[in-house]
Design an enzyme around this catalytic site. Structure first.
Site, PDB file in Angstrom:
ATOM      1  N   THR A   1     -42.541  15.602  28.008  1.00 39.50           N
ATOM      2  CA  THR A   1     -42.215  17.014  27.833  1.00 39.50           C
ATOM      3  C   THR A   1     -40.523  16.483  27.352  1.00 39.50           C
ATOM      4  OG1 THR A   1     -41.298  17.735  29.947  1.00 39.50           O
ATOM      5  CG2 THR A   1     -43.322  18.132  29.209  1.00 39.50           C
TER       6      THR A   1
ATOM      7  N   ARG B   1     -44.273   7.073  22.258  1.00 39.42           N
ATOM      8  CA  ARG B   1     -43.282   8.389  22.095  1.00 39.42           C
ATOM      9  C   ARG B   1     -42.600   8.213  20.677  1.00 39.42           C
ATOM     10  NH1 ARG B   1     -40.388   7.246  27.138  1.00 39.42           N
ATOM     11  NH2 ARG B   1     -42.257   8.634  27.863  1.00 39.42           N
TER      12      ARG B   1
ATOM     13  N   GLU C   1     -43.430   3.206  24.217  1.00 38.99           N
ATOM     14  CA  GLU C   1     -43.544   2.976  22.822  1.00 38.99           C
ATOM     15  C   GLU C   1     -44.026   3.945  21.856  1.00 38.99           C
ATOM     16  OE1 GLU C   1     -45.298  -0.968  22.580  1.00 38.99           O
ATOM     17  OE2 GLU C   1     -43.669  -1.699  23.714  1.00 38.99           O
TER      18      GLU C   1
ATOM     19  N   GLN D   1     -27.230  30.419  -3.122  1.00 35.01           N
ATOM     20  CA  GLN D   1     -26.619  29.606  -2.215  1.00 35.01           C
ATOM     21  C   GLN D   1     -27.063  29.736  -0.809  1.00 35.01           C
ATOM     22  OE1 GLN D   1     -22.196  29.390  -1.713  1.00 35.01           O
ATOM     23  NE2 GLN D   1     -22.260  27.665  -3.005  1.00 35.01           N
TER      24      GLN D   1
ATOM     25  N   GLU E   1     -46.996  13.126  25.624  1.00 33.97           N
ATOM     26  CA  GLU E   1     -45.997  12.135  25.763  1.00 33.97           C
ATOM     27  C   GLU E   1     -44.797  12.122  26.427  1.00 33.97           C
ATOM     28  OE1 GLU E   1     -46.945   8.765  23.162  1.00 33.97           O
ATOM     29  OE2 GLU E   1     -48.604   9.596  22.485  1.00 33.97           O
TER      30      GLU E   1
ATOM     31  N   GLU F   1     -53.909  14.640  34.319  1.00 29.71           N
ATOM     32  CA  GLU F   1     -54.893  15.592  35.129  1.00 29.71           C
ATOM     33  C   GLU F   1     -54.500  16.742  35.373  1.00 29.71           C
ATOM     34  OE1 GLU F   1     -55.935  13.088  38.718  1.00 29.71           O
ATOM     35  OE2 GLU F   1     -56.483  11.198  37.491  1.00 29.71           O
TER      36      GLU F   1
HETATM   37  C1  FAD Z   1     -52.704  18.712  22.776  1.00 28.96           C
HETATM   38  C2  FAD Z   1     -52.464  18.044  23.980  1.00 28.96           C
HETATM   39  C3  FAD Z   1     -52.789  16.485  23.998  1.00 28.96           C
HETATM   40  C4  FAD Z   1     -52.673  15.733  24.912  1.00 28.96           C
HETATM   41  N1  FAD Z   1     -53.233  14.357  25.018  1.00 28.96           N
HETATM   42  C5  FAD Z   1     -52.976  13.650  26.082  1.00 28.96           C
HETATM   43  C6  FAD Z   1     -53.576  12.423  25.976  1.00 28.96           C
HETATM   44  O1  FAD Z   1     -54.227  11.823  25.148  1.00 28.96           O
HETATM   45  N2  FAD Z   1     -53.719  11.726  27.069  1.00 28.96           N
HETATM   46  C7  FAD Z   1     -53.249  12.134  28.313  1.00 28.96           C
HETATM   47  O2  FAD Z   1     -53.130  11.225  29.346  1.00 28.96           O
HETATM   48  N3  FAD Z   1     -52.301  13.358  28.146  1.00 28.96           N
HETATM   49  C8  FAD Z   1     -52.295  13.983  27.068  1.00 28.96           C
HETATM   50  N4  FAD Z   1     -51.667  15.408  27.034  1.00 28.96           N
HETATM   51  C9  FAD Z   1     -51.173  15.732  28.522  1.00 28.96           C
HETATM   52  C10 FAD Z   1     -49.587  15.882  28.401  1.00 28.96           C
HETATM   53  O3  FAD Z   1     -48.773  14.458  28.223  1.00 28.96           O
HETATM   54  C11 FAD Z   1     -49.036  16.854  29.293  1.00 28.96           C
HETATM   55  O4  FAD Z   1     -49.328  17.737  29.134  1.00 28.96           O
HETATM   56  C12 FAD Z   1     -47.668  16.706  29.397  1.00 28.96           C
HETATM   57  O5  FAD Z   1     -47.258  15.272  29.836  1.00 28.96           O
HETATM   58  C13 FAD Z   1     -47.038  17.706  30.588  1.00 28.96           C
HETATM   59  O6  FAD Z   1     -47.683  17.766  31.405  1.00 28.96           O
HETATM   60  P1  FAD Z   1     -48.172  19.079  32.215  1.00 28.96           P
HETATM   61  O7  FAD Z   1     -48.818  19.795  30.952  1.00 28.96           O
HETATM   62  O8  FAD Z   1     -48.812  18.813  33.400  1.00 28.96           O
HETATM   63  O9  FAD Z   1     -46.903  20.043  32.217  1.00 28.96           O
HETATM   64  P2  FAD Z   1     -45.781  20.111  33.650  1.00 28.96           P
HETATM   65  O10 FAD Z   1     -45.590  18.518  34.036  1.00 28.96           O
HETATM   66  O11 FAD Z   1     -46.464  20.871  34.671  1.00 28.96           O
HETATM   67  O12 FAD Z   1     -44.525  20.804  33.201  1.00 28.96           O
HETATM   68  C14 FAD Z   1     -44.554  22.112  33.010  1.00 28.96           C
HETATM   69  C15 FAD Z   1     -42.860  22.143  32.586  1.00 28.96           C
HETATM   70  O13 FAD Z   1     -41.937  21.640  33.769  1.00 28.96           O
HETATM   71  C16 FAD Z   1     -41.071  21.032  33.419  1.00 28.96           C
HETATM   72  N5  FAD Z   1     -40.856  19.654  34.260  1.00 28.96           N
HETATM   73  C17 FAD Z   1     -41.832  19.188  35.098  1.00 28.96           C
HETATM   74  N6  FAD Z   1     -41.145  18.177  35.867  1.00 28.96           N
HETATM   75  C18 FAD Z   1     -39.788  18.420  35.691  1.00 28.96           C
HETATM   76  C19 FAD Z   1     -38.794  17.721  36.161  1.00 28.96           C
HETATM   77  N7  FAD Z   1     -38.792  16.800  37.060  1.00 28.96           N
HETATM   78  N8  FAD Z   1     -37.590  18.151  35.816  1.00 28.96           N
HETATM   79  C20 FAD Z   1     -37.318  18.934  34.863  1.00 28.96           C
HETATM   80  N9  FAD Z   1     -38.288  19.812  34.042  1.00 28.96           N
HETATM   81  C21 FAD Z   1     -39.611  19.360  34.573  1.00 28.96           C
HETATM   82  C22 FAD Z   1     -41.622  20.354  32.008  1.00 28.96           C
HETATM   83  O14 FAD Z   1     -40.679  19.751  31.255  1.00 28.96           O
HETATM   84  C23 FAD Z   1     -42.381  21.543  31.488  1.00 28.96           C
HETATM   85  O15 FAD Z   1     -41.277  22.220  30.731  1.00 28.96           O
HETATM   86  C24 FAD Z   1     -51.932  16.197  26.114  1.00 28.96           C
HETATM   87  C25 FAD Z   1     -51.508  17.461  26.171  1.00 28.96           C
HETATM   88  C26 FAD Z   1     -51.810  18.599  25.011  1.00 28.96           C
HETATM   89  C27 FAD Z   1     -51.343  19.533  25.449  1.00 28.96           C
END
Ligand code: FAD
Length: 369
Positions: free
Chosen positions: A355, A233, A231, A269, A353, A117
């Site tokens: 970051t 991932r 799984e 090379q 899935e 969300e």
């Molecule tokens: C093209 C696309 C397809 C997707 N498909 C799906 C889908 O089918 N179903 C679904 O449910 N979701 C889906 N997603 C969502 C995706 O899983 C999320 O975007 C992802 O989990 C990251 O969440 P966020 O975008 O809110 O980033 P954030 O959680 O806000 O993260 C932003 C940054 O902060 C870092 N961060 C956050 N928390 C920590 C921590 N504790 N420690 C260190 N670093 C941290 C992250 O690594 C990242 O670099 C999709 C996203 C995209 C872009």
């Protein structure tokens, strides 16, 4: 590997001619999706009695790799359908849910998996979509973001909380059909890469679903999510090695043709060593992905291996596609040639899935426990 090669042959013959247009128009023709069903890659682990292929998780990984070598958007459609939705359905679905859904998922119905969300990405269990019991039904209210396959899907696994005060123990998985009153597909994202894969918002406004649409147990949706994503991932790792191999294929072919200083650039090379290093990295990533998939099929622990393979394969995909752009020179920078697209497509591997930071967190937790 016969299976992987036959999926690749299909992709090379039937998908490759469509790749550029699909990327430009950010669409995937239904006819192509129908061909994927005919090929048997949309119900890989579904038993034959439910019209599936009755194969293994490892086969899903091979299919995702082979398709992604040509088009990672097609790869992720197949990946989400198999390694997330069908996987969750097979493990957590009741017998009547299996009878109702597995044959259609194997034959014609595309699936999507809706956890994220706007306010809950990495912190997925902070989700706020509500499911309130009402009589024999649940009423869903809230919004999901970033949902892959949303444009094409007939069936959605939707995670919502039945009790926000209970934290993650309120999270419950629901099976929601496209067209259910109160459920609409919202904005489709205009993306950097994997543009032919649809990514949309889902909107639930007093969307009523029957109690028997709960997948697994009420309050156990967090388990459904954790287990499937652990799984799933590995499938993203497979998508990434497919991308990297695809870019390497193009780079090898191009450098053997392009001439500078009177000879092919592959004869230098400096170029050969870059290609050799890339091939080595792709092979290392592939073995990590295959190892994680085999451990999963053998019911051995695989959490750390899955996180490592996705982390590493997505970095390799970024490096190898970047190298391919470099080796194509100016041609690497234009849409007329295929590698700039793969470079854009690779980036998503470090985001969805979980970051890369979240994968590092999982690996560190295992290491230090
Ligand atoms: C093209 C696309 C397809 C997707 N498909 C799906 C889908 O089918 N179903 C679904 O449910 N979701 C889906 N997603 C969502 C995706 O899983 C999320 O975007 C992802 O989990 C990251 O969440 P966020 O975008 O809110 O980033 P954030 O959680 O806000 O993260 C932003 C940054 O902060 C870092 N961060 C956050 N928390 C920590 C921590 N504790 N420690 C260190 N670093 C941290 C992250 O690594 C990242 O670099 C999709 C996203 C995209 C872009």
């Amino acid at each position: 590997m016969l299976f992987r090669d036959s999926v690749y042959e299909f992709a090379d013959r039937d998908i490759r001619p469509l790749v550029r247009q699909m990327d430009e128009e950010a669409t995937m023709p239904r006819g192509l999706i129908d061909r994927l069903f005919e090929l048997g890659v949309m119900g890989i682990e579904i038993p034959e009695e439910f019209d599936g292929s009755g194969a293994t998780f490892f086969h899903s990984v091979l299919a995702v790799e082979a398709l992604s070598r040509v088009d990672p958007s097609v790869g992720v459609l197949v990946d989400v359908h198999n390694t997330l939705v069908i996987n969750a359905m097979m493990r957590w679905g009741s017998q009547s849910q299996h009878r109702a859904h597995l044959p259609r998922l194997a034959q014609h119905a595309v699936a999507a998996y809706a956890l994220s969300e706007a306010g809950s990405g990495s912190d997925a269990f902070a989700l706020s979509t509500r499911a309130e019991p009402r009589g024999t039904d649940y009423v869903l209210n809230g919004r999901k973001l970033w949902i892959t396959n949303a444009h094409e899907a007939d069936v959605f696994i939707v995670f919502a909380t039945v009790n926000p005060a209970a934290g993650y123990r309120g999270i419950t998985a629901f099976l929601v059909e496209r067209g259910t009153a109160g459920f609409t597909i919202g904005k489709k994202e205009d993306k950097l890469g994997i543009r032919a894969s649809s990514t949309c918002e889902l909107i639930f406004e007093d969307c009523t679903v029957a109690r028997d649409s709960v997948l697994g147990e009420v309050g156990k949706g967090y388990k459904v999510a954790i287990e499937t994503l652990n799984e799933g991932r590995i499938g993203i790792g497979a998508q990434m090695i497919g991308i990297a191999q695809g870019a390497l294929d193009h780079a090898v072919r191009y450098t053997k043709e392009r001439k500078q200083f009177g000879s092919t650039i592959a004869s230098f090379q400096g170029v050969q060593f870059q290609l050799a290093r890339a091939a080595t990295e792709v092979e290392a990533a592939r073995l990590m992905v295959y190892n994680a998939a085999r451990l999963r099929d053998a019911r051995q622990p695989f959490l750390q291996e899955a996180a490592m393979c996705k982390l590493f394969a997505s970095e390799v995909a970024e490096r190898v596609t970047s190298l391919a752009v470099n080796l194509f020179g100016g041609n690497g920078f234009v849409k007329e040639y295929p590698v700039e697209k793969l470079f854009r497509d690779a980036k998503i591997g470090q985001i969805y899935e979980g970051t890369s930071n979240l994968q590092l967190q999982t690996i560190a937790k295992q290491l230090l426990s």
